[in-house]
Design a protein around this motif. Structure first.
Motif, short mmCIF file in Angstrom:
data_model
loop_
_atom_site.label_atom_id
_atom_site.label_comp_id
_atom_site.label_asym_id
_atom_site.label_seq_id
_atom_site.Cartn_x
_atom_site.Cartn_y
_atom_site.Cartn_z
N ASP A 1 5.30 8.74 7.73
CA ASP A 1 6.15 9.45 6.78
C ASP A 1 6.60 8.58 5.61
N ASP A 2 6.46 7.27 5.74
CA ASP A 2 6.99 6.41 4.68
C ASP A 2 5.93 6.03 3.64
N TYR A 3 4.75 6.63 3.68
CA TYR A 3 3.77 6.40 2.61
C TYR A 3 4.22 7.22 1.41
N ASN A 4 4.78 6.54 0.42
CA ASN A 4 5.33 7.23 -0.74
C ASN A 4 5.28 6.28 -1.94
N PRO A 5 4.12 6.20 -2.61
CA PRO A 5 3.98 5.28 -3.74
C PRO A 5 5.02 5.50 -4.85
N LYS A 6 5.37 6.73 -5.12
CA LYS A 6 6.35 7.01 -6.18
C LYS A 6 7.71 6.41 -5.81
N ALA A 7 8.12 6.61 -4.57
CA ALA A 7 9.41 6.05 -4.13
C ALA A 7 9.37 4.52 -4.14
N LEU A 8 8.21 3.93 -3.79
CA LEU A 8 8.10 2.48 -3.83
C LEU A 8 8.19 1.98 -5.27
N HIS B 1 0.80 -1.23 0.00
CA HIS B 1 0.00 0.00 0.00
C HIS B 1 0.83 1.27 0.00
N GLY B 2 1.94 1.28 -0.73
CA GLY B 2 2.74 2.49 -0.87
C GLY B 2 3.74 2.76 0.23
N TYR B 3 3.89 1.85 1.18
CA TYR B 3 4.81 2.07 2.30
C TYR B 3 6.23 1.62 1.92
N VAL B 4 6.96 2.51 1.33
CA VAL B 4 8.27 2.22 0.76
C VAL B 4 9.29 1.76 1.80
N ASP B 5 9.35 2.39 2.95
CA ASP B 5 10.35 2.02 3.95
C ASP B 5 10.14 0.60 4.46
N ARG B 6 8.88 0.15 4.51
CA ARG B 6 8.58 -1.20 4.99
C ARG B 6 9.02 -2.25 3.96
N VAL B 7 8.83 -1.94 2.68
CA VAL B 7 9.30 -2.87 1.64
C VAL B 7 10.83 -2.88 1.62
N ALA B 8 11.44 -1.72 1.75
CA ALA B 8 12.91 -1.66 1.79
C ALA B 8 13.45 -2.46 2.98
N LEU B 9 12.78 -2.39 4.12
CA LEU B 9 13.19 -3.15 5.29
C LEU B 9 13.08 -4.65 5.03
N ALA B 10 12.00 -5.07 4.37
CA ALA B 10 11.82 -6.50 4.05
C ALA B 10 12.95 -6.99 3.15
N ILE B 11 13.31 -6.19 2.16
CA ILE B 11 14.40 -6.58 1.26
C ILE B 11 15.72 -6.64 2.02
N VAL C 1 2.92 -5.52 5.26
CA VAL C 1 4.10 -4.87 5.80
C VAL C 1 3.75 -3.57 6.53
N SER C 2 2.52 -3.10 6.39
CA SER C 2 2.14 -1.81 6.97
C SER C 2 1.71 -1.93 8.43
N PRO C 3 2.34 -1.16 9.31
CA PRO C 3 1.93 -1.19 10.72
C PRO C 3 0.55 -0.57 10.95
N TYR C 4 0.04 0.15 9.99
CA TYR C 4 -1.26 0.80 10.12
C TYR C 4 -2.40 -0.08 9.62
N LEU C 5 -2.07 -1.15 8.90
CA LEU C 5 -3.10 -1.94 8.24
C LEU C 5 -3.19 -3.38 8.73
N SER C 6 -2.31 -3.82 9.63
CA SER C 6 -2.31 -5.21 10.07
C SER C 6 -3.63 -5.57 10.75
N ASN C 7 -4.19 -6.72 10.34
CA ASN C 7 -5.38 -7.26 10.99
C ASN C 7 -5.06 -8.42 11.92
N ARG C 8 -3.79 -8.64 12.17
CA ARG C 8 -3.41 -9.64 13.18
C ARG C 8 -3.82 -9.11 14.56
#
Length: 189
Positions: A49-56, A10-20, A151-158
């Motif tokens: 601050d890490d919601y950035n679809p363009k950067a992702l 969902h556009g959270y670039v820092d979370r995807v970068a962390l996964a990689i 990967v989004s801390p704002y969207l987890s349904n766990r």
């Protein structure tokens, strides 16, 4: 074989970068089960601050590890304009380690019976979905069903709100807490 698996970035670039950086740095391929950038009218609903679809999009385009993406309900033609990787296919497949891995977002397959039927039709050894923002790892019949969560801390349904990714190797699938690295679920082949 090592395949990184994620969904619902969902556009959270820092979370995807962390996964990689933490988990996928030596993967052969990264499977993404959709809702990659998620642009448009819902942007004001996102936090951090890490919601950035363009950067992702730039991160995915520049990745040395190839991404294989299945279209999510939040992915659109406008996303394809900025992504160099195909994102508009409802189903994507990877053949690795003698296994047929099918990727689908899951929003059009709401029940386990729907997923079972499609997995059988496609002869899937592993059937990856996303959409529900929670983790699933179970074997039903001849197929392993995997949902890596979000990967989004704002969207987890766990219930514990942990964010997560998965890794598929020759002998097992593991789902990891993205932040702590804790193994949340594991299944051996």
């Amino acid at each position: 074989m090592k395949i990184g698996v994620l969904s619902d970035s969902h556009g959270y670039v820092d979370r995807v970068a962390l996964a990689i950086e933490k988990f996928f740095y030596d993967a052969e391929v990264i499977a993404h089960a959709g809702d990659v950038l998620y642009h448009g009218p819902n942007n004001p609903n996102y936090k951090g601050d890490d919601y950035n679809p363009k950067a992702l999009a730039n991160l995915i385009n520049a990745s040395k590890i190839p991404f294989v993406i299945a279209r999510g309900n939040g992915d659109s033609e406008v996303d394809q304009l900025v992504l160099e990787v195909p994102v508009l296919s409802s189903y994507s497949q990877i053949y690795a380690g003698g296994k047929r891995i099918v990727i689908n977002h899951g929003h059009m397959l709401p029940t386990d019976a729907d997923k079972d039927k499609m997995a059988a039709h496609l002869h899937a050894d592993i059937f990856i979905t996303g959409h529900i923002h929670t983790t699933v790892l179970e074997k039903r019949g001849d197929t392993v069903f995997l949902n890596p969560g979000t990967v989004s801390p704002y969207l987890s349904n766990r219930a514990d709100k942990k964010t997560s990714v998965a890794i598929i190797t020759d002998d097992k699938i593991q789902i990891f807490d993205l932040d702590s690295g804790e193994v949340l679920m594991s299944l051996n082949f």
